[in-house]
Design a protein around this motif. Structure first.
Motif, PDB file in Angstrom:
ATOM      1  N   MET A   1      34.823  31.401  47.180  1.00 11.33           N
ATOM      2  CA  MET A   1      34.192  30.178  47.668  1.00 11.33           C
ATOM      3  C   MET A   1      33.614  29.366  46.519  1.00 11.33           C
ATOM      4  SD  MET A   1      34.956  30.063  50.787  1.00 11.33           S
ATOM      5  CE  MET A   1      34.171  28.461  50.910  1.00 11.33           C
ATOM      6  N   ALA A   2      33.135  30.034  45.465  1.00 13.27           N
ATOM      7  CA  ALA A   2      32.661  29.306  44.284  1.00 13.27           C
ATOM      8  C   ALA A   2      33.788  28.467  43.695  1.00 13.27           C
ATOM      9  CB  ALA A   2      32.113  30.292  43.241  1.00 13.27           C
ATOM     10  N   GLU A   3      34.973  29.064  43.598  1.00 17.61           N
ATOM     11  CA  GLU A   3      36.121  28.319  43.095  1.00 17.61           C
ATOM     12  C   GLU A   3      36.476  27.157  44.015  1.00 17.61           C
ATOM     13  OE1 GLU A   3      40.903  28.784  42.175  1.00 17.61           O
ATOM     14  OE2 GLU A   3      39.751  30.550  42.768  1.00 17.61           O
ATOM     15  N   ALA A   4      36.452  27.406  45.337  1.00 19.91           N
ATOM     16  CA  ALA A   4      36.785  26.350  46.302  1.00 19.91           C
ATOM     17  C   ALA A   4      35.839  25.165  46.155  1.00 19.91           C
ATOM     18  CB  ALA A   4      36.725  26.911  47.720  1.00 19.91           C
ATOM     19  N   LEU A   5      34.565  25.446  45.955  1.00 16.76           N
ATOM     20  CA  LEU A   5      33.559  24.377  45.838  1.00 16.76           C
ATOM     21  C   LEU A   5      33.706  23.620  44.521  1.00 16.76           C
ATOM     22  CD1 LEU A   5      30.645  26.439  47.367  1.00 16.76           C
ATOM     23  CD2 LEU A   5      31.623  24.368  48.370  1.00 16.76           C
ATOM     24  N   ILE A   6      34.049  24.346  43.444  1.00 15.05           N
ATOM     25  CA  ILE A   6      34.347  23.680  42.169  1.00 15.05           C
ATOM     26  C   ILE A   6      35.517  22.712  42.357  1.00 15.05           C
ATOM     27  CG2 ILE A   6      35.437  24.096  39.915  1.00 15.05           C
ATOM     28  CD1 ILE A   6      32.612  24.671  39.543  1.00 15.05           C
ATOM     29  N   ASN A   7      36.549  23.176  43.065  1.00 14.45           N
ATOM     30  CA  ASN A   7      37.714  22.331  43.321  1.00 14.45           C
ATOM     31  C   ASN A   7      37.364  21.087  44.126  1.00 14.45           C
ATOM     32  OD1 ASN A   7      39.291  24.167  41.969  1.00 14.45           O
ATOM     33  ND2 ASN A   7      40.198  25.093  43.795  1.00 14.45           N
ATOM     34  N   ARG A   8      36.322  21.202  44.946  1.00 15.65           N
ATOM     35  CA  ARG A   8      35.875  20.072  45.765  1.00 15.65           C
ATOM     36  C   ARG A   8      34.908  19.147  45.011  1.00 15.65           C
ATOM     37  NH1 ARG A   8      38.232  18.539  50.741  1.00 15.65           N
ATOM     38  NH2 ARG A   8      39.294  20.397  51.535  1.00 15.65           N
ATOM     39  N   GLY A   9      34.669  19.452  43.738  1.00 23.20           N
ATOM     40  CA  GLY A   9      33.827  18.580  42.933  1.00 23.20           C
ATOM     41  C   GLY A   9      32.339  18.859  43.023  1.00 23.20           C
ATOM     42  N   PHE A  10      31.965  20.042  43.486  1.00 24.70           N
ATOM     43  CA  PHE A  10      30.548  20.396  43.581  1.00 24.70           C
ATOM     44  C   PHE A  10      30.082  21.104  42.314  1.00 24.70           C
ATOM     45  CE2 PHE A  10      31.330  19.414  47.912  1.00 24.70           C
ATOM     46  CZ  PHE A  10      30.111  19.206  48.528  1.00 24.70           C
ATOM     47  N   GLN A  11      28.793  20.959  42.030  1.00 28.04           N
ATOM     48  CA  GLN A  11      28.144  21.776  40.999  1.00 28.04           C
ATOM     49  C   GLN A  11      27.754  23.083  41.680  1.00 28.04           C
ATOM     50  OE1 GLN A  11      24.783  19.630  39.415  1.00 28.04           O
ATOM     51  NE2 GLN A  11      25.923  17.695  39.425  1.00 28.04           N
ATOM     52  N   VAL A  12      28.213  24.205  41.125  1.00 36.83           N
ATOM     53  CA  VAL A  12      28.080  25.478  41.837  1.00 36.83           C
ATOM     54  C   VAL A  12      27.192  26.451  41.082  1.00 36.83           C
ATOM     55  CG1 VAL A  12      29.333  27.445  42.801  1.00 36.83           C
ATOM     56  CG2 VAL A  12      30.374  25.165  42.855  1.00 36.83           C
ATOM     57  N   THR A  13      26.219  27.000  41.809  1.00 35.93           N
ATOM     58  CA  THR A  13      25.389  28.098  41.318  1.00 35.93           C
ATOM     59  C   THR A  13      25.626  29.302  42.216  1.00 35.93           C
ATOM     60  OG1 THR A  13      23.678  26.589  40.521  1.00 35.93           O
ATOM     61  CG2 THR A  13      23.027  28.884  40.859  1.00 35.93           C
ATOM     62  N   VAL A  14      25.884  30.458  41.614  1.00 39.41           N
ATOM     63  CA  VAL A  14      26.053  31.691  42.378  1.00 39.41           C
ATOM     64  C   VAL A  14      24.841  32.579  42.131  1.00 39.41           C
ATOM     65  CG1 VAL A  14      27.463  33.755  42.733  1.00 39.41           C
ATOM     66  CG2 VAL A  14      28.566  31.561  42.232  1.00 39.41           C
ATOM     67  N   VAL A  15      24.144  32.926  43.209  1.00 39.25           N
ATOM     68  CA  VAL A  15      22.966  33.794  43.120  1.00 39.25           C
ATOM     69  C   VAL A  15      23.379  35.181  43.611  1.00 39.25           C
ATOM     70  CG1 VAL A  15      20.594  34.164  43.864  1.00 39.25           C
ATOM     71  CG2 VAL A  15      21.430  31.832  43.505  1.00 39.25           C
ATOM     72  N   ASN A  16      23.249  36.156  42.733  1.00 40.15           N
ATOM     73  CA  ASN A  16      23.800  37.487  42.976  1.00 40.15           C
ATOM     74  C   ASN A  16      22.733  38.550  42.747  1.00 40.15           C
ATOM     75  OD1 ASN A  16      25.647  39.688  43.131  1.00 40.15           O
ATOM     76  ND2 ASN A  16      25.918  39.638  40.903  1.00 40.15           N
ATOM     77  N   ARG A  17      22.560  39.443  43.706  1.00 41.69           N
ATOM     78  CA  ARG A  17      21.523  40.473  43.564  1.00 41.69           C
ATOM     79  C   ARG A  17      21.940  41.591  42.605  1.00 41.69           C
ATOM     80  NH1 ARG A  17      20.979  43.312  49.375  1.00 41.69           N
ATOM     81  NH2 ARG A  17      19.389  44.462  48.261  1.00 41.69           N
ATOM     82  N   GLY A  18      23.240  41.730  42.330  1.00 43.79           N
ATOM     83  CA  GLY A  18      23.724  42.805  41.460  1.00 43.79           C
ATOM     84  C   GLY A  18      23.606  42.460  39.988  1.00 43.79           C
ATOM     85  N   ARG A  19      23.903  43.482  39.161  1.00 43.72           N
ATOM     86  CA  ARG A  19      23.857  43.284  37.703  1.00 43.72           C
ATOM     87  C   ARG A  19      24.927  42.310  37.252  1.00 43.72           C
ATOM     88  NH1 ARG A  19      24.630  49.092  35.439  1.00 43.72           N
ATOM     89  NH2 ARG A  19      25.216  47.892  33.575  1.00 43.72           N
ATOM     90  N   GLU A  20      26.093  42.384  37.893  1.00 48.39           N
ATOM     91  CA  GLU A  20      27.224  41.534  37.545  1.00 48.39           C
ATOM     92  C   GLU A  20      27.940  41.134  38.833  1.00 48.39           C
ATOM     93  OE1 GLU A  20      27.722  40.393  34.669  1.00 48.39           O
ATOM     94  OE2 GLU A  20      26.734  41.777  33.272  1.00 48.39           O
ATOM     95  N   PRO A  21      28.738  40.075  38.803  1.00 46.19           N
ATOM     96  CA  PRO A  21      29.519  39.742  39.993  1.00 46.19           C
ATOM     97  C   PRO A  21      30.565  40.810  40.288  1.00 46.19           C
ATOM     98  CG  PRO A  21      30.208  38.409  38.122  1.00 46.19           C
ATOM     99  CD  PRO A  21      28.977  39.148  37.690  1.00 46.19           C
ATOM    100  N   MET A  22      31.104  40.773  41.506  1.00 40.47           N
ATOM    101  CA  MET A  22      32.156  41.689  41.949  1.00 40.47           C
ATOM    102  C   MET A  22      31.681  43.138  41.918  1.00 40.47           C
ATOM    103  SD  MET A  22      34.601  39.693  42.865  1.00 40.47           S
ATOM    104  CE  MET A  22      35.912  40.841  43.147  1.00 40.47           C
ATOM    105  N   SER A  23      30.832  43.487  42.878  1.00 35.88           N
ATOM    106  CA  SER A  23      30.313  44.853  42.929  1.00 35.88           C
ATOM    107  C   SER A  23      31.402  45.862  43.294  1.00 35.88           C
ATOM    108  CB  SER A  23      29.165  44.942  43.936  1.00 35.88           C
ATOM    109  OG  SER A  23      29.627  44.613  45.239  1.00 35.88           O
TER     110      SER A  23
END
Length: 466
Positions: free
Chosen positions: A176-198
């Motif tokens: 969804m982050a990629e989809a929103l970038i494609n739509r021209g949005f500024q995207v911030t991903v807030v993640n509770r884990g140490r790194e993305p893709m747990s």
């Protein structure tokens, strides 16, 4: 002996859920038994059937332009095959003793009971929606169904601001982050884990982190959302953590999903530790002769660890539906389990995994060795060869393959299928080194990256043997 509950002496099959598992089961049962032998009634609370939920991020991101391209079979097509499909109708109760379900028309509120001889539960999964202040603000979206995707698109086209926050960085979050970038949005991903893709080990997730930031996505790790702020108009305006606040005109929840099993639980059907229905190898609900379940609402056996898992994937759901339909229709089929294979991408970065992560192996009581190698998708001298990283886990002493993770560019992701087959076959890393894989410079180095990792793992296992 079951009394016939259908018309004209036919048995009646009732299906709850009109997507992959449910309609695959209905369609397969119909291939085996005609309307004179089996009446099929299917309930779906949404507007759509038999669609690719996995394709929703690409539709939202405008890589797939038309929603209908995601629909494999329309309601009209199902009805033309003799399936009584009732859209916008939600099953609210399963009466196991009475062999019937209660359904409510979503638009009118009218309720009625429908008797069944055989029942298929394919209620899917629901996005995790944490109980936080402001979570129900306008502009906050979970994305699981085509209806959800349409609601999100309506928000994206109707909002003036271009700031988006994605909560969570699993498959749905990064897609969804990629989809929103494609739509021209500024995207911030807030993640509770140490790194993305747990679903990856953190050292491999770090590669995804770097790539996402290189694409202009702001990654915030080790951060727990505490509140969503909304304006006087009821719309979301910011996402807050313990020590920061991120402005937002739209919020997408990518925290994951849970099995949608409230109906099954209320009916007293058996659930596993992850909240999914428990079935036997024929996908029959344990302890219930005439009830089957499949898709995102069930737990499946992990063939590597021997434990039950909940994995929400369309590949499994379609297989479950085929197996259920065969058994309901008088044939025979089984679903032996999974090895946990998944691929994804964010922009041009491909992410793949199969088998166990380090923490999965530890939880299963396994001792293991790990290796990580850098290689390329093609011969290094061939144009457009791109780097990839392969991590492999092998059992200590036996050398049995336990898991593989791959992060790279074009040509990286589907290489995980080599490892998925090896895991299913119970191969050792030593045996893998002898696999006769296809080679030519446009496709691979002389030693495929997966085999380079296997060779290194085999050496490490043999050195560590007693």
């Amino acid at each position: 002996m079951s009394m016939s509950r259908g018309s004209n002496g036919a048995e009646r099959l009732v299906v709850i859920g009109g997507d992959a598992a449910g309609m695959s089961a209905a369609s397969q049962a119909r291939r085996l038994k005609g309307p004179g032998e089996l009446e099929i009634v299917a309930f779906e609370r949404g507007h759509f059937t038999s669609y690719s939920a996995c394709g929703i991020p690409y539709w939202v991101g405008d890589e797939v332009s038309d929603r209908d391209e995601l629909i494999a079979r329309t309601p009209q097509e199902h009805r033309s095959r003799g399936i009584d499909l009732r859209l916008r109708t939600e099953v609210t109760e399963i009466d196991v003793e009475g062999g019937r379900v209660r359904a409510r028309d979503v638009d009118s509120g009218a309720e009625s009971w429908t008797a069944y001889d055989k029942l298929v539960i394919a209620t899917g999964a629901r996005p995790i929606r944490p109980d936080l202040p402001g979570i129900d603000a306008l502009g906050v979206h979970g994305v699981q169904t085509l209806d959800d995707g349409q609601d999100l698109l309506d928000t994206l086209t109707g909002t003036r601001g271009r700031r988006a926050v994605v909560v969570g960085a699993g498959y749905i979050g990064v897609e969804m982050a990629e989809a929103l970038i494609n739509r021209g949005f500024q995207v911030t991903v807030v993640n509770r884990g140490r790194e993305p893709m747990s679903t990856l080990d953190p050292d491999m997730g770090r590669l995804v982190h770097r790539a996402m930031e290189g694409m202009g996505i702001t990654m915030v790790n080790d951060a727990e959302v505490t509140k969503l702020h909304m304006g006087e108009d009821g719309r979301v305006r910011a996402v807050a953590t313990a020590d920061a606040e991120y402005p937002a005109d739209v919020v997408v929840l990518g925290i994951g999903v849970r099995p949608e099993t409230a109906l099954a639980k209320a009916a007293g059907l058996p659930l596993g530790e992850h909240g999914g229905l428990l079935t036997d190898l024929a996908m029959r609900v344990r302890g219930h002769e005439n009830i089957w379940a499949g898709g995102d609402c069930v737990e499946v056996l992990d063939l590597v660890s021997g434990r039950e898992r909940h994995i929400a994937l369309g590949t499994h759901a379609n297989k479950h539906g085929q197996i259920i339909g065969a058994n309901v229709g008088g044939g025979y089929a089984t679903f032996p389990g999974v090895v946990g294979t998944a691929v994804s991408k964010v922009c041009d970065l491909e992410i793949a995994r199969t088998g166990l992560r380090e923490k999965d192996a530890r939880r299963a009581g396994l001792q293991f060795e790990t290796v990580t190698i850098e290689s390329t998708s093609r011969a290094r001298y061939y144009p457009s060869a791109s780097p990839m990283t392969v991590k492999m886990l092998a059992e200590r002493r036996t050398g049995r393959l336990l898991g593989v993770q791959i992060v790279g560019r074009e040509g990286a992701g589907k290489r995980v299928d080599i490892a998925a087959v090896a895991l299913t076959a119970g191969m050792t890393v030593e045996q893998m080194t002898a696999l006769d894989l296809g080679y030519a410079p446009p496709f691979s180095p002389v030693w495929d990256p997966v085999l380079v990792a296997a060779r290194k793992a085999a050496g490490k296992v043999s050195r560590g043997a007693p």
